[in-house]
Design a protein around this motif. Structure first.
Motif, PDB file in Angstrom:
ATOM      1  N   TYR A 491      17.512  19.507  45.932  1.00 27.51           N
ATOM      2  CA  TYR A 491      17.755  19.654  44.302  1.00 27.51           C
ATOM      3  C   TYR A 491      18.394  18.533  43.864  1.00 27.51           C
ATOM      4  O   TYR A 491      18.937  17.961  45.159  1.00 27.51           O
ATOM      5  CB  TYR A 491      19.281  20.739  44.433  1.00 27.51           C
ATOM      6  CG  TYR A 491      20.283  20.565  43.387  1.00 27.51           C
ATOM      7  CD1 TYR A 491      19.808  21.298  42.299  1.00 27.51           C
ATOM      8  CD2 TYR A 491      21.983  20.303  43.544  1.00 27.51           C
ATOM      9  CE1 TYR A 491      20.890  21.842  41.249  1.00 27.51           C
ATOM     10  CE2 TYR A 491      22.291  20.312  42.529  1.00 27.51           C
ATOM     11  CZ  TYR A 491      21.943  20.749  41.106  1.00 27.51           C
ATOM     12  OH  TYR A 491      22.652  20.816  40.239  1.00 27.51           O
ATOM     13  N   ASN A 495      18.316  14.197  35.994  1.00 22.64           N
ATOM     14  CA  ASN A 495      17.348  13.289  36.088  1.00 22.64           C
ATOM     15  C   ASN A 495      17.881  12.185  34.975  1.00 22.64           C
ATOM     16  O   ASN A 495      18.210  12.088  33.911  1.00 22.64           O
ATOM     17  CB  ASN A 495      16.409  14.090  35.834  1.00 22.64           C
ATOM     18  CG  ASN A 495      14.675  13.308  35.649  1.00 22.64           C
ATOM     19  OD1 ASN A 495      14.984  11.787  35.981  1.00 22.64           O
ATOM     20  ND2 ASN A 495      14.371  13.632  35.201  1.00 22.64           N
ATOM     21  N   TYR A 502      19.682  16.547  32.319  1.00 21.69           N
ATOM     22  CA  TYR A 502      19.655  18.491  33.206  1.00 21.69           C
ATOM     23  C   TYR A 502      18.879  18.328  34.628  1.00 21.69           C
ATOM     24  O   TYR A 502      18.349  17.193  34.634  1.00 21.69           O
ATOM     25  CB  TYR A 502      18.498  19.064  32.239  1.00 21.69           C
ATOM     26  CG  TYR A 502      16.736  18.873  32.798  1.00 21.69           C
ATOM     27  CD1 TYR A 502      16.262  19.550  34.205  1.00 21.69           C
ATOM     28  CD2 TYR A 502      16.046  17.702  32.260  1.00 21.69           C
ATOM     29  CE1 TYR A 502      14.577  18.623  34.508  1.00 21.69           C
ATOM     30  CE2 TYR A 502      15.146  17.350  32.476  1.00 21.69           C
ATOM     31  CZ  TYR A 502      14.307  17.798  33.036  1.00 21.69           C
ATOM     32  OH  TYR A 502      13.167  17.720  33.808  1.00 21.69           O
ATOM     33  N   TYR A 504      16.749  19.392  38.151  1.00 21.02           N
ATOM     34  CA  TYR A 504      17.037  20.454  38.679  1.00 21.02           C
ATOM     35  C   TYR A 504      15.904  20.277  40.162  1.00 21.02           C
ATOM     36  O   TYR A 504      16.893  20.018  41.023  1.00 21.02           O
ATOM     37  CB  TYR A 504      14.860  19.899  37.967  1.00 21.02           C
ATOM     38  CG  TYR A 504      15.146  18.153  38.703  1.00 21.02           C
ATOM     39  CD1 TYR A 504      13.623  18.005  39.713  1.00 21.02           C
ATOM     40  CD2 TYR A 504      15.298  16.937  38.055  1.00 21.02           C
ATOM     41  CE1 TYR A 504      13.838  17.426  40.804  1.00 21.02           C
ATOM     42  CE2 TYR A 504      15.003  15.840  38.071  1.00 21.02           C
ATOM     43  CZ  TYR A 504      14.197  15.701  40.188  1.00 21.02           C
ATOM     44  OH  TYR A 504      13.993  14.735  40.015  1.00 21.02           O
ATOM     45  N   THR A 505      15.481  21.444  40.474  1.00 23.28           N
ATOM     46  CA  THR A 505      15.010  21.803  41.736  1.00 23.28           C
ATOM     47  C   THR A 505      13.524  21.636  41.503  1.00 23.28           C
ATOM     48  O   THR A 505      12.954  22.488  41.521  1.00 23.28           O
ATOM     49  CB  THR A 505      15.237  23.477  42.129  1.00 23.28           C
ATOM     50  OG1 THR A 505      16.544  22.530  41.860  1.00 23.28           O
ATOM     51  CG2 THR A 505      14.876  23.510  43.989  1.00 23.28           C
ATOM     52  N   THR A 554       4.591  17.476  40.182  1.00 23.31           N
ATOM     53  CA  THR A 554       5.569  18.475  39.439  1.00 23.31           C
ATOM     54  C   THR A 554       5.781  18.970  41.091  1.00 23.31           C
ATOM     55  O   THR A 554       7.048  19.948  41.483  1.00 23.31           O
ATOM     56  CB  THR A 554       5.123  19.317  39.082  1.00 23.31           C
ATOM     57  OG1 THR A 554       3.488  19.826  39.366  1.00 23.31           O
ATOM     58  CG2 THR A 554       4.999  18.996  37.424  1.00 23.31           C
TER      59      THR A 554
END
Length: 800
Positions: A491, A495, A502, A504-505, A554
């Motif tokens: 986590y 960014n 935002y 992100y995980t 990703t």
């Protein structure tokens, strides 16, 4: 050096309590002819079990893979300048160097496989981080260690891929198995002190309770030591505090036992974040380093480990064991560079860890989002001055369980075991102009590139292994398989590269199925031929779970793997031991990553291929009752099979690009040891000569390369090799009986490492200075010096 394999502890559970029970039972049996048939049958069964386990322990010399052993006497004979890693250099195919006296920034390879790719176990539990793999990552817990040299009583080194029950977690090239110091059956207390070169002092206490009959045979040991050194490299002082407490409680007439171990180690000290320019070492002295007021990198590391175990004897066919463990780590790293060196005109890199060198101007108008509101230029007058210091904080906690079942059948021994564990890690990084900095998230916290946020990894691993005896138990077949499933999640609360800002995980699951097959054949009672095949896997570090603005991964890459082949022959006689083996290790899906710090582009893939091949020889011969000679030699050819972006030095302070056919840098082709020892009564003496062959260095491609991925990239330089070197270490000790009051004896010891005071480099490369993302100036040579002559005198007293 090698020893007969049956002397190795913990390969199969120790059944000495069982043997003691047998003796006790025999002594207690009535000698009269009216002894009952039931009692006689019980004795016969216990005797049969004893013989079976004795044969099993003796039979370990036919293990179907290479193995080296370091005993308690060998470990205790080393000076305090050595560490749990440097002592491994006495075994074949191991190269190691460090920056300081004791556990200071160790760099280790086994057959060319770097430290971060090796499994390490402590009493059978994983020593390594589940999140990042093996120990030794760059600027990661580099001062101090999970277990210290004085806290272990044995080490086994398994190059390649070991059988499943000894393999450990996450390895593509070797396993190092450490065993903690165990309480003795006799009561004693030792006070010890050492005084050595470079203002090195050590003092401590080790106390054994002996067997406490009133507590059902409970045995306890406590050891506490404190070490201080100024370091042989200027301005690298360090302190280490190491504490161990261990308990063993037998039960069920000694057939079973409970164990408990608690270790707390702390290391704090300064280190060099990158090798120093050779021109400066030539000008100011081989061990020169910038004053701490001009440049410094400091770490404070705390390690705590707790292990509770139970081994239960069910019957002569079944033994059940389990260990519960907890590991906690806490690390704080601080670095500072005087702004006068943070410019494009100063020709050398000073403290690679200064933020501006690696990240360029951040914050203020250069801030892409609101996650870093600190403006270095506004606060300190310039970006260089405002990014002169950084601080990193890392913590991790690991809990787990390792169950194990041994099933002993007439013609085979089956072992079933597993590892079920979870690790959680957290890291933060802050930039500022001085070390006296605030640590405010959203102000001067840098949370990109894997920093900040939380990483989680859960491991489910199980194995089954058999050892089958055929052809009147002269042919031994050891099939096995390990299945490991890993669930990972990272986590990131922010960014820095993307807009808008935002959290992100990233998460994924990975599975590895790792077969193993070993064969050994007793040609005679003393000669054994063996061969093995094994597959190993190392899972991606959690720091690879990051995003860039475009074209980025990703998800993290999958596991890198190795297919290891080995064949050899060993002779095990009463006075002579010999071993010769050859190996081939094909590594694939090696981690490849490319990061453009200007754009934030980050790409992670599994595309690398490497091959290690070579041969090893080791032997020991007892010349007389008192004299013994031992030695080993190894040849390793390690090279890349394709081109990919990689971390291409074991030091891991550099990354770049490698090309097909390139040799691995910093991997000596030849390594050798030759030792002579003398033991008589209370005297012990050792002479050990260690040769490290020449090795390929690296250089940086110029910033004018047309391919952006190759600009400034570090790559192997086959045309420039670091010269080999030879180090001679000697040691002697004598125990003086006293028997005055509670004082039983005094032990005096002398150690001299690098007796000939040879001057040599252990690491060498050609590099450009890095300044604001880019290489500037002209390339120059940098190097680490090896340790000069180290002389130490120690005194210890034993009290009853």
């Amino acid at each position: 050096m090698r020893h007969r394999a049956h002397t190795r502890p913990l390969q199969h559970p120790s059944f000495r309590p069982l043997f003691l029970m047998v003796i006790a039972c025999q002594a207690a049996l009535p000698q009269a002819a009216w002894a009952t048939t039931k009692t006689h049958r019980k004795v016969v069964k216990i005797e049969a079990v004893k013989k079976r386990y004795e044969k099993m322990e003796m039979g370990e010399h036919n293990i179907p893979s290479d193995m080296s052993v370091l005993t308690k006497k060998q470990i205790r004979a080393q000076s305090s300048s050595q560490s749990i890693y440097s002592i491994l250099k006495q075994t074949p195919s191991v190269n190691e160097y460090q920056q300081n006296v004791g556990p200071g920034t160790p760099v280790l390879t086994i057959r060319g496989v770097r430290m971060s790719q090796l499994a390490q176990t402590l009493d059978g539990i994983p020593m390594i981080s589940l999140l990042s793999g093996g120990e030794g990552a760059y600027l990661n817990n580099n001062i101090g260690s999970v277990v210290s040299k004085g806290q272990i009583e044995g080490v086994q080194v398994y190059p390649g891929v070991a059988p499943p029950d000894r393999q450990g977690f996450a390895t593509v090239g070797g396993t190092i198995a450490y065993h903690t110091l165990q309480p003795s059956v006799k009561r004693s207390a030792d006070l010890l002190t050492r005084i050595g070169s470079f203002n090195t002092t050590e003092y401590g206490i080790e106390a054994n309770s002996g067997t406490l009959k009133s507590a059902g045979g409970l045995r306890l040991i406590m050891r506490l030591t404190h070490t201080h050194t100024a370091g042989y490299i200027e301005n690298t002082p360090a302190r280490y505090t190491d504490f161990l407490f261990s308990a063993v409680k037998p039960y069920d007439y000694g057939l079973s036992q409970l164990t408990g171990t608690l270790i707390y180690n702390r290391g704090t000290g300064y280190l060099i974040s990158s090798p120093l320019p050779v021109a400066q070492l030539n000008k100011y002295g081989l061990f020169y380093n910038y004053p701490l007021s001009e440049a410094s990198t400091h770490e404070t590391n705390n390690f705590i480990t707790a292990i509770v175990g139970d081994r239960t004897y069910i019957n002569r066919h079944l033994l059940v064991g389990v260990k519960l463990f907890y590991k906690g780590r806490n690390s704080t790293g601080s670095a500072y560079t005087n702004p006068q060196y943070i410019n494009g005109s100063y020709p050398y890199q000073v403290n690679f860890n200064a933020p501006y060198f690696g990240f360029g101007p951040v914050g203020g108008p250069n801030n892409p989002n609101n996650g870093f509101s600190y403006d270095p230029a506004a606060v300190f007058g310039s970006y260089q001055a405002g990014e002169a210091a950084d601080r990193t904080n890392q913590t991790s906690t690991t809990i787990g369980i390792t169950p194990k079942v041994n099933l002993f059948l007439p013609y085979n021994d089956i072992t079933i075991g597993g590892l079920f564990a979870h690790e959680r890690g957290h890291g933060t990084q802050y930039f500022y102009g001085t070390l006296a900095m605030p640590e405010i998230n959203g102000y001067n916290s840098y949370t990109g590139a894997g920093w900040g946020g939380y990483g989680h990894r859960t491991v489910y691993s199980g194995y089954i292994q058999d050892k089958i005896g055929l052809l009147h138990k002269t042919l031994h077949v050891e099939p096995g398989i390990t299945v490991t499933e890993v669930h990972s999640r990272q986590y990131q609360p922010i960014n820095l590269y993307a807009a808008p800002d935002y959290p992100y995980t990233l998460a994924n699951s990975d599975r590895a199925i790792l077969p193993y097959l070993g064969l050994s054949y007793d040609i005679t009672r003393k000669i054994v031929a063996y061969a093995s095949y094994g597959k190993g896997a190392r899972f991606a570090p959690i720091a690879d779970y990051v995003l860039g603005p475009s074209g980025s991964s990703t998800h993290a890459p999958g596991a890198e793997t190795v297919n290891a082949y080995e064949a050899g022959m060993r002779y095990v006689g009463r006075r002579l031991y010999l071993n010769l083996d050859g190996f081939l290790q094909n590594m694939s899906k090696m981690f490849s990553f490319y990061i453009n710090y200007t754009t934030g582009f980050a790409q992670y893939e599994n595309i690398g291929k490497e091959r290690m091949e070579g041969a090893e020889f080791s032997g020991k011969y007892l010349l007389t009752r008192h004299w013994a000679v031992s030695g080993n030699a190894s040849y390793t050819r390690a090279r890349y099979l394709n081109g990919f972006a990689a971390t291409d030095t074991p030091f891991e302070g550099q990354f770049g690009y490698v090309f097909p056919g390139d040799p691995l840098a910093a991997v000596p082709n030849w390594l050798a040891n030759l030792g002579l020892s003398y033991r008589k009564d209370r005297f012990q003496g050792d002479i050990i000569g260690q040769y490290t062959g020449s090795q390929v260095t690296t250089y940086d491609l110029p910033p004018t390369e047309s391919n952006p991925q190759l600009q400034d990239a570090t790559t192997p330089n086959p045309g420039n090799r670091l010269a080999g070197y030879f180090v001679l270490n000697v040691g002697a000790s004598y125990r003086i009986p006293i028997h005055q009051g509670v004082l039983r004896s005094l032990k005096v010891a002398l150690n001299i490492d690098n007796l000939l005071n040879n001057h040599y480099y252990v690491h060498y490369y050609q590099v450009y200075k890095e300044y604001g993302f880019a290489a500037v100036g002209q390339p120059y040579d940098s190097a680490y010096p090896g340790e000069p002559r180290f002389i130490e005198i120690s005194l210890s007293g034993r009290f009853a």
